[in-house]
Design an enzyme around this catalytic site. Sequence first.
Site, PDB file in Angstrom:
ATOM      1  CE  LYS A 208       5.337  10.352   4.996  1.00  0.00           C
ATOM      2  NZ  LYS A 208       5.529  11.177   3.788  1.00  0.00           N
TER       3      LYS A 208
ATOM      4  CE  LYS B  12       2.094   9.275  -6.330  1.00  0.00           C
ATOM      5  NZ  LYS B  12       2.297   8.509  -5.065  1.00  0.00           N
TER       6      LYS B  12
ATOM      7  CG  HIS C  20      11.723   2.721  -5.016  1.00  0.00           C
ATOM      8  ND1 HIS C  20      11.105   2.913  -3.796  1.00  0.00           N
ATOM      9  CD2 HIS C  20      13.037   2.576  -4.748  1.00  0.00           C
ATOM     10  CE1 HIS C  20      12.022   2.895  -2.839  1.00  0.00           C
ATOM     11  NE2 HIS C  20      13.192   2.690  -3.395  1.00  0.00           N
TER      12      HIS C  20
ATOM     13  CB  THR D 196       5.508   6.447   2.815  1.00  0.00           C
ATOM     14  OG1 THR D 196       5.799   7.477   1.875  1.00  0.00           O
ATOM     15  CG2 THR D 196       6.424   5.260   2.611  1.00  0.00           C
TER      16      THR D 196
ATOM     17  CE  LYS E 107      -1.791   9.833  -2.309  1.00  0.00           C
ATOM     18  NZ  LYS E 107      -1.057   8.677  -1.809  1.00  0.00           N
ATOM     19  NE  ARG E 108       5.795  14.952  -8.207  1.00  0.00           N
ATOM     20  CZ  ARG E 108       6.958  15.355  -8.716  1.00  0.00           C
ATOM     21  NH1 ARG E 108       7.942  15.705  -7.908  1.00  0.00           N
ATOM     22  NH2 ARG E 108       7.137  15.439 -10.001  1.00  0.00           N
TER      23      ARG E 108
HETATM   24  C1  PLP Z   1       5.434  10.902   2.515  1.00  0.00           C
HETATM   25  C2  PLP Z   1       5.664  11.880   1.458  1.00  0.00           C
HETATM   26  C3  PLP Z   1       5.465  11.545   0.122  1.00  0.00           C
HETATM   27  C4  PLP Z   1       4.970  10.189  -0.325  1.00  0.00           C
HETATM   28  O1  PLP Z   1       3.568  10.192  -0.422  1.00  0.00           O
HETATM   29  P1  PLP Z   1       2.784   9.038  -1.182  1.00  0.00           P
HETATM   30  O2  PLP Z   1       1.363   9.335  -0.905  1.00  0.00           O
HETATM   31  O3  PLP Z   1       3.230   7.757  -0.588  1.00  0.00           O
HETATM   32  O4  PLP Z   1       3.123   9.163  -2.620  1.00  0.00           O
HETATM   33  C5  PLP Z   1       5.697  12.506  -0.835  1.00  0.00           C
HETATM   34  N1  PLP Z   1       6.092  13.757  -0.488  1.00  0.00           N
HETATM   35  C6  PLP Z   1       6.272  14.113   0.790  1.00  0.00           C
HETATM   36  C7  PLP Z   1       6.704  15.498   1.106  1.00  0.00           C
HETATM   37  C8  PLP Z   1       6.074  13.198   1.809  1.00  0.00           C
HETATM   38  O5  PLP Z   1       6.269  13.562   3.079  1.00  0.00           O
END
Ligand code: PLP
Length: 821
Positions: free
Chosen positions: A640, A534, A340, A636, A528-529
């Site tokens: 979404k 990022k 990952h 991901t 996101k984190r």
């Molecule tokens: C989808 C999701 C992530 C992943 O987000 P990225 O932008 O791909 O890092 C992290 N936390 C939560 C709660 C999510 O639903």
Amino acid sequence: MLTDKEQFKAAFVNRLLALHRKTLEEASLGEKYDALASLVRDSIGRRWVNTDYQYAKTAEKQLYYFSIEFLPGRLLDQNLRNIGVRDLWVEALNELGLDYGDLENQEPDAGLGNGGLGRLAACFLDSMAALGLPGHGCGIRYQYGLFEQKIIDGNQIEQPDNWMKNFNLWEYRREDKAVKVKFGGHLNTVLAVPYDLPIIGFANNTVNTLRLWSAELPRDLTVILSSLTPDDANKAVQHKYSVEALSQILYPDDRYQEGRTLRLAQEYFLVSAGVQSIVRYVKKTHGGITHLAEKAAIHINDTHPALAIPELMRILMDDEGLGWEDAWRITANTFSYTNHTVMPEALEKWPVDTVQNLLPRIYEIIHEINERFCRELWKRYPGDWDRIAAMAVTAYGYVKMAHLAVVGSHSVNGVSKIHTEILKQDVLKLFYQHAPSKFNNKTNGINHRRWLVEDNPQLSRFITETIGDNWIFRPVDLGRLTASADNPEFQQKLKAIKRERKIILARYINGKYGVEIDVNSIFDVQIKRIHAYKRQLLNALRIIDLYDRLKANPDLDVIPRTFIFAGKAAPGYVLAKKVIKLINTLAKVINNDAAVNNKIKVVFIENYGVSLAEIIIPAADVSEQISTAGTEASGTSNMKLMMNGALTVGTMDGANIEIKEAVGIENIIPFGLSVEEIISVCGYSGCDPRTVYNNNPRVRQVVDRLVDGTLPFAADEFHILYDHLVYGDGHFMELNDFDAFLAAQEKVDILFRDEKAWWKIITLNISKSGLFSSDYTVNEYARHIWRIRPVEIKDKLESPVEKVGDAKDRPGLNNVGFGAL
Ligand SMILES: *Cc1c(COP(=O)(O)O)cnc(C)c1O
């Protein structure tokens, strides 16, 4: 199951009485939630036992997905939908005068993960159950999930997430399935008790299992403290604490190697319990262990569960009496591994003596795996010491977990096309040269039932009105929306739905923070984190730049925007926490500046998690996916947001590239340096950021704002961000990509002004998003890696449950009745 409204109402009222001895009027919301969840639970048990029974009877191969994180979020709504009673029960609750949303909000988020990794695991489990695939999860039942984030004076404050303070109605304690896990040193023997969570299939009868392990003191070691000397009693208490610590907390660190022995002990606890229970099951069900690899596939989600490899070797040799070769063949055929991350600092490695002290036997086996592997390499590359040292499982005093995982698995996959290429060409190059057929790509996916049907019922309903509901079973059918992309009536409805969702989010923000945001503005979302790669910092720089320009020219012709951020930083990650502080500082300055606050607003929503994502994502217009090319393995949230009708502004990184391929370059806004460009411009060591800083006045101005005292914060508050940008190694290329990022944002404005063009693009994005359903991802894993097949779970079975039958079928009872007795 209660498929009649009146029956449901009566059962609900009865359940309140039974559980809490309260009437409908007296019961609290929490108690009502309990009653509702426990009625769902009633309808799970039978299907669950049936599923287990069918799996055993058909002797089909089963998959066990090992992950140190699972991030399922709330389960009530999902479970209600999956058993097919949601709408009916919601209506019935309404008729009882209850608001279903209020009850839903009583459920704590199961936050047993940091971010994408854990959420992926949850999406996979849901998709497998929906497809009828025999696949289960294996994880740790952390007492405390990821910390709860509070923002105080703009800073992140971490508070414990005591998500289990109330009884968790979704879990089933399985004490009879407990196993013992043995450690070296003071921990000695720990009892691993499984708690099983049902993973309910959609519109089928499948119920798979997420098995979460909890650490307890073995019964035979539980002593009566009063019978001990104070000193021994003290030791006993200490021991109890250190045992229970194994399932106490989730490490709030998703990237960096955590040098803590407890983390390693947690990893071993998870895999030892998991592997032991699989071996026990296979022996019982299939009469022996030699065909393990034909009956069980074990997947290692990132390297944290890689100790499962030596653990299975230990069991096969020490407990089952197999020789090394046989044990190794079975082991390598059983395991597969997903990488990952390509960030060097995140590749897990453990000091040899830590492993040796905590897990002496496991270390012996790792050592032997390494010896044999190096001998094999020596034969193939005689004299090539450098190569062998670079590939060794243990080298320079460390156990390299990724190497262990690759060597002990029959399949190694990356999570997007570009990420897999980087693994093959760079991070795991030598392993790829050595065994190319092991390597394959499986681009991540998201469960469209969670991330469209459930989070956005308004949009789902509209889609179903337009193209029918087959897309829920076959998400690529969303492609049928393409035909409506230019239809003005369709576009207007889509726009109205987005507006409805923006109003919901605006209310949430206003209710929590008292900030009013303009629902006509562009909702520009980065959730996101918080991490340097990022690049929330790049986004913040752009806001500073825009603020500067608006101050200089209040009539500047820009579309109003609301910048929405959410995300947690690892507690020890100083830079990331400063970025949070910067965003909150900008929010304070900008939101209170009447000269600009009718044009731009900034909001940082605290405590990002699945439930918050479900409110933000449907409201987003723009999806910021701006990681430095080559750093985000897949992402991901990009998928979404696309699925919920947001336009991606994205670097050519991770799955953004595949989103671009799917939707067409004119329907996404790509920007920034590509991986190839970064390498050709900077080489592998990164660019010197001062070149850009010195030569680009606009960049210099915006970066200087961090320290020049013109913005109302202490001049040294953000010095570390300034130093990172100007004197850092330039690895994340914030300054190199700055101009391109601004240009991308101008394109957003241009498109947004052209309403027809905008809603066409949004429609096309939704229509192509079905490709990214995790249904397809797990199907690929199932066919090509795990080699498992769907098992149809029939409604009526000769399982032990069904044999008992319903009371009404009991011979004599109905015919005669109690009255006749
Ligand atoms: C989808 C999701 C992530 C992943 O987000 P990225 O932008 O791909 O890092 C992290 N936390 C939560 C709660 C999510 O639903």
